[in-house]
Design an enzyme around this catalytic site. Sequence first.
Site, PDB file in Angstrom:
ATOM      1  N   SER A 120       0.817  -1.214   0.000  1.00 28.04           N
ATOM      2  CA  SER A 120       0.000   0.000   0.000  1.00 28.04           C
ATOM      3  C   SER A 120       0.850   1.264   0.000  1.00 28.04           C
ATOM      4  O   SER A 120       0.361   2.337  -0.337  1.00 28.04           O
ATOM      5  CB  SER A 120      -0.922   0.021   1.220  1.00 28.04           C
ATOM      6  OG  SER A 120      -0.163  -0.013   2.412  1.00 28.04           O
ATOM      7  N   HIS A 141      -2.742  -3.218  -5.708  1.00 24.23           N
ATOM      8  CA  HIS A 141      -3.080  -2.777  -4.350  1.00 24.23           C
ATOM      9  C   HIS A 141      -4.580  -2.899  -4.114  1.00 24.23           C
ATOM     10  O   HIS A 141      -5.368  -2.047  -4.536  1.00 24.23           O
ATOM     11  CB  HIS A 141      -2.611  -1.329  -4.128  1.00 24.23           C
ATOM     12  CG  HIS A 141      -2.972  -0.812  -2.776  1.00 24.23           C
ATOM     13  ND1 HIS A 141      -3.288   0.518  -2.529  1.00 24.23           N
ATOM     14  CD2 HIS A 141      -3.088  -1.438  -1.570  1.00 24.23           C
ATOM     15  CE1 HIS A 141      -3.578   0.666  -1.254  1.00 24.23           C
ATOM     16  NE2 HIS A 141      -3.474  -0.499  -0.657  1.00 24.23           N
ATOM     17  N   GLU A 153      -5.739  -0.642  -7.207  1.00 21.13           N
ATOM     18  CA  GLU A 153      -4.766   0.185  -7.930  1.00 21.13           C
ATOM     19  C   GLU A 153      -3.753  -0.740  -8.606  1.00 21.13           C
ATOM     20  O   GLU A 153      -3.118  -1.558  -7.937  1.00 21.13           O
ATOM     21  CB  GLU A 153      -4.048   1.135  -6.965  1.00 21.13           C
ATOM     22  CG  GLU A 153      -4.971   2.178  -6.348  1.00 21.13           C
ATOM     23  CD  GLU A 153      -4.289   3.009  -5.279  1.00 21.13           C
ATOM     24  OE1 GLU A 153      -4.662   4.184  -5.109  1.00 21.13           O
ATOM     25  OE2 GLU A 153      -3.379   2.490  -4.590  1.00 21.13           O
ATOM     26  N   ASN A 191      -3.855   6.623  -1.178  1.00 26.24           N
ATOM     27  CA  ASN A 191      -3.130   6.928   0.058  1.00 26.24           C
ATOM     28  C   ASN A 191      -2.346   8.225  -0.030  1.00 26.24           C
ATOM     29  O   ASN A 191      -2.129   8.887   0.983  1.00 26.24           O
ATOM     30  CB  ASN A 191      -2.203   5.772   0.433  1.00 26.24           C
ATOM     31  CG  ASN A 191      -2.969   4.628   1.078  1.00 26.24           C
ATOM     32  OD1 ASN A 191      -4.091   4.806   1.533  1.00 26.24           O
ATOM     33  ND2 ASN A 191      -2.370   3.458   1.104  1.00 26.24           N
TER      34      ASN A 191
END
Length: 284
Positions: A120, A141, A153, A191
């Site tokens: 991540s 991800h 992702e 993120n």
Amino acid sequence: MAVTQRIGVVGLGAMGSGIAQVAIEAGFDVVGREVADDLARAATERIGHFLTRKVEKGQRSPEERDAALARLSTTTDLGTLGDCDLVIEAVVEELEPKRALFSELEAICRADAVLATNTSALSVTEIAAATRSPERVVGMHFFNPAPLMPLVEVVRAELSSDEAVETALEVVERLGKVPVSCHDTPGFVVNRVLIPLLNDCVRVLDEARVTPESLDAAMTNGAGWPMGPCTLVDLVGIDVHVHASEALYEKLREPRMAPPPRLVAMRNAGLLGRKTGRGFYSYE
């Protein structure tokens, strides 16, 4: 491009078992690898439990559940993954263990197999550099919990081939997920935006002198968030969030990326959120 049918998942913790569950439900054959038999059995039981819940809710028939579970096998022998078309790594979120694993996988897996990391916050390019064939390494991800969260992702590392990226995107679509393709950059897409935003929210707790309940109410009712920031960090895990924040800060040196002292103190005290029963809130 060869059709992917057999997927290996290395690491059957919360993320890995969730990925394995999604894959067997979508019709893939899955080989899950854990370091010990008891961990592998626990993961199989966890997946079976969640599939049975779906049967009870009318979302799956008993026959569909049984057929999905029949597509799952587990092992403690990494060599069993040698015939997989795609291997997804979901081990501890630390660079060196991942690099060591990818070096092993390269020697075990077929030359045409795609190797994916579920990291991540770490650099996919640095993980791929542990192999002699970085062109077949990509990021995939998944978001936690994988069976419920629709986004994956798909991360193109510096030397990822077009074919490896296309294979990952095709698999994500067959899983019934929403793929977002991006290049390897700290935090990728979600993120990179969400972690500093959540850190800002936690800093506001002290600066605006509001309670977690009030902050969550403000963001759900004023900004349209489906879940308040304190509830979300409790769900993700305080330790997981702090770890990701530290990784992003190390790469970017942007002050907003650094975990707020309040979160670090909570992590150190074992107040990790839902999984320990206490975080910003208490849980039964």
